[in-house]
Each structure stands twice: as C-alpha cells, then as structure tokens.
Design a protein around this motif. Structure first.
Motif, PDB file in Angstrom:
ATOM      1  N   GLU A   1      -9.732 -78.789  86.896  1.00  0.00           N
ATOM      2  CA  GLU A   1     -11.052 -79.371  86.667  1.00  0.00           C
ATOM      3  C   GLU A   1     -11.487 -79.266  85.206  1.00  0.00           C
ATOM      4  N   GLY A   2     -10.703 -78.565  84.406  1.00  0.00           N
ATOM      5  CA  GLY A   2     -10.993 -78.411  82.989  1.00  0.00           C
ATOM      6  C   GLY A   2      -9.869 -77.667  82.299  1.00  0.00           C
ATOM      7  N   PHE A   3     -10.029 -77.454  80.995  1.00  0.00           N
ATOM      8  CA  PHE A   3      -9.009 -76.772  80.195  1.00  0.00           C
ATOM      9  C   PHE A   3      -9.668 -75.890  79.157  1.00  0.00           C
ATOM     10  N   ASN A   4      -9.012 -74.810  78.808  1.00  0.00           N
ATOM     11  CA  ASN A   4      -9.286 -74.082  77.573  1.00  0.00           C
ATOM     12  C   ASN A   4      -8.112 -74.409  76.665  1.00  0.00           C
ATOM     13  N   ILE A   5      -8.398 -74.939  75.479  1.00  0.00           N
ATOM     14  CA  ILE A   5      -7.367 -75.259  74.496  1.00  0.00           C
ATOM     15  C   ILE A   5      -7.789 -74.593  73.202  1.00  0.00           C
ATOM     16  N   GLY A   6      -6.889 -73.781  72.631  1.00  0.00           N
ATOM     17  CA  GLY A   6      -7.287 -73.084  71.419  1.00  0.00           C
ATOM     18  C   GLY A   6      -6.153 -72.498  70.623  1.00  0.00           C
ATOM     19  N   ILE A   7      -6.513 -72.091  69.399  1.00  0.00           N
ATOM     20  CA  ILE A   7      -5.589 -71.472  68.456  1.00  0.00           C
ATOM     21  C   ILE A   7      -6.268 -70.220  67.913  1.00  0.00           C
ATOM     22  N   ASN A   8      -5.557 -69.104  67.934  1.00  0.00           N
ATOM     23  CA  ASN A   8      -6.053 -67.872  67.335  1.00  0.00           C
ATOM     24  C   ASN A   8      -5.278 -67.655  66.033  1.00  0.00           C
ATOM     25  N   VAL A   9      -5.959 -67.741  64.907  1.00  0.00           N
ATOM     26  CA  VAL A   9      -5.318 -67.580  63.603  1.00  0.00           C
ATOM     27  C   VAL A   9      -5.721 -66.218  63.047  1.00  0.00           C
ATOM     28  N   GLY A  10      -4.755 -65.321  62.955  1.00  0.00           N
ATOM     29  CA  GLY A  10      -5.004 -63.972  62.455  1.00  0.00           C
ATOM     30  C   GLY A  10      -5.296 -62.984  63.565  1.00  0.00           C
ATOM     31  N   LYS A  11      -4.935 -61.734  63.335  1.00  0.00           N
ATOM     32  CA  LYS A  11      -5.111 -60.682  64.336  1.00  0.00           C
ATOM     33  C   LYS A  11      -6.572 -60.510  64.737  1.00  0.00           C
ATOM     34  N   VAL A  12      -7.468 -60.544  63.765  1.00  0.00           N
ATOM     35  CA  VAL A  12      -8.884 -60.348  64.044  1.00  0.00           C
ATOM     36  C   VAL A  12      -9.431 -61.455  64.960  1.00  0.00           C
ATOM     37  N   ALA A  13      -8.791 -62.610  64.962  1.00  0.00           N
ATOM     38  CA  ALA A  13      -9.207 -63.733  65.814  1.00  0.00           C
ATOM     39  C   ALA A  13      -8.547 -63.683  67.189  1.00  0.00           C
ATOM     40  N   GLY A  14      -7.704 -62.683  67.418  1.00  0.00           N
ATOM     41  CA  GLY A  14      -7.084 -62.541  68.721  1.00  0.00           C
ATOM     42  C   GLY A  14      -5.639 -62.992  68.808  1.00  0.00           C
ATOM     43  N   ALA A  15      -5.031 -63.308  67.671  1.00  0.00           N
ATOM     44  CA  ALA A  15      -3.637 -63.770  67.699  1.00  0.00           C
ATOM     45  C   ALA A  15      -2.716 -62.632  68.123  1.00  0.00           C
ATOM     46  N   GLY A  16      -2.011 -62.835  69.232  1.00  0.00           N
ATOM     47  CA  GLY A  16      -1.023 -61.869  69.673  1.00  0.00           C
ATOM     48  C   GLY A  16       0.249 -61.985  68.861  1.00  0.00           C
ATOM     49  N   VAL A  17       0.530 -63.184  68.387  1.00  0.00           N
ATOM     50  CA  VAL A  17       1.657 -63.447  67.480  1.00  0.00           C
ATOM     51  C   VAL A  17       1.029 -64.008  66.215  1.00  0.00           C
ATOM     52  N   GLU A  18       0.871 -63.164  65.222  1.00  0.00           N
ATOM     53  CA  GLU A  18       0.157 -63.560  64.006  1.00  0.00           C
ATOM     54  C   GLU A  18       0.935 -64.521  63.118  1.00  0.00           C
ATOM     55  N   ASP A  19       2.256 -64.361  63.070  1.00  0.00           N
ATOM     56  CA  ASP A  19       3.046 -65.081  62.078  1.00  0.00           C
ATOM     57  C   ASP A  19       3.550 -66.451  62.512  1.00  0.00           C
ATOM     58  N   HIS A  20       3.437 -66.775  63.800  1.00  0.00           N
ATOM     59  CA  HIS A  20       3.925 -68.074  64.264  1.00  0.00           C
ATOM     60  C   HIS A  20       2.777 -68.776  65.006  1.00  0.00           C
TER      61      HIS A  20
END
Length: 169
Positions: free
Chosen positions: A99-118
């Motif tokens: 019924e919907g989607f979450n679409i997103g990008i986390n750039v940087g560790k502080v933003a929640g990136a689990g894989v910061e470098d890729h």
C-alpha cells in the motif's frame, strides 16, 4: 514472557565476518546471484534483497562504483541507480501489492548508514498494519516471509521477458 525463535540468525552469528564491502563482494560472484539474493544486474548498478530486512521484500539498489555519496557518481551511474529503484518499485507493486513504500538513502554513519562507504538505496514495501507492538515494545521485527520465498516471488519480474525492461527512461 514471549519467546521468538529466529534460528536463521545463528549462521550469521557464528560466521566469519567479511571486513570488506559486502556489496563489492557480491558483485564479484555473479555465479552465486541466487544464493546472494542479487535479483538484477544492470550496466552501472544492481539490486538485491536485504538479508536483514525491515519488512519482507526489502530491496537495496547499489551502484557498481564503490562510492559514499551521490555526488561521486557519474550522470549515467546516477540515472541507472534511480531507474532500477523505480523499476524495483514497480516489480514490488505488482508482485506483493504493498500500500506504500519507504525509499531512502542514508549518507554517512550519523545519518544511519550501516555501510558508509558504498552508497545504496533502500526500498521497503509497506502495508497498513504491518507494524505492531512487537517493534515498539519488544524491539523485535516479525518478517512473515523467508528470503528464499521473496527471491522466488520477485525474480520473474526482473527477467528479460518482463515489463521491467520496457519501462521508458
């Protein structure tokens, strides 16, 4: 107290951890795409199932380039990254009817990136009522579908004879 069994986690807990980028590792193993849950390979980017999903059908789309931000991508890489994201939305919509989607990008560790470098894009299908007290109170997610079943359900939407390849850019 309730007990939630998650026996599939033991393989990860006991496994030797790869200190290298898992996206790059999966890219080097095209013969193991099904085992690695790589669902689609384009010219500049690829899509795969997240093996630690927020919800069933959780896909990630990553460029082949090992970069940490959108600004490091060439225009053709950026275009394909988002074209595959759009196509993943369509495939998920047809296969799983969310019924919907979450679409997103986390750039940087502080933003929640689990894989910061890729850099990678997350696309998570959502249904009304798909969250409940388990996540809020118990900090536990209940995923109602095995990864193998999600892969088998979605893979045909990425095959050469499907509309996935015919969406206009």
């Amino acid at each position: 107290m309730e007990t939630v069994w998650a026996p599939w986690r033991m393989a990860y807990i006991l496994s030797e951890k790869d200190r290298n980028c898992f996206f790059c590792h999966k890219l080097r193993e095209p013969a193991r795409d099904a085992e690695n849950y790589v669902i689609y390979r384009g010219k500049e980017a690829f899509a795969l199932l997240n093996i630690y999903p927020y919800n069933n059908g959780h896909l990630m789309i990553a460029p082949y380039a090992h970069v940490s931000s959108l600004t490091a991508l060439r225009p053709e890489q950026l275009l394909e990254l988002f074209d595959i994201t759009r196509r993943c939305e369509q495939a998920l919509r047809e296969a799983m009817r969310p019924e919907g989607f979450n679409i997103g990008i986390n750039v940087g560790k502080v933003a929640g990136a689990g894989v910061e470098d890729h850099l990678h894009v997350h696309i998570v299908p959502r249904w009304n009522g798909d969250t409940n007290y388990m996540t809020t109170i118990s900090e536990t997610r209940v995923i109602p579908q095995q990864l193998e079943d999600a892969y088998k359900l979605l893979f045909p939407y990425f095959s050469e004879n499907r509309r996935f390849h015919s969406l206009n850019v």
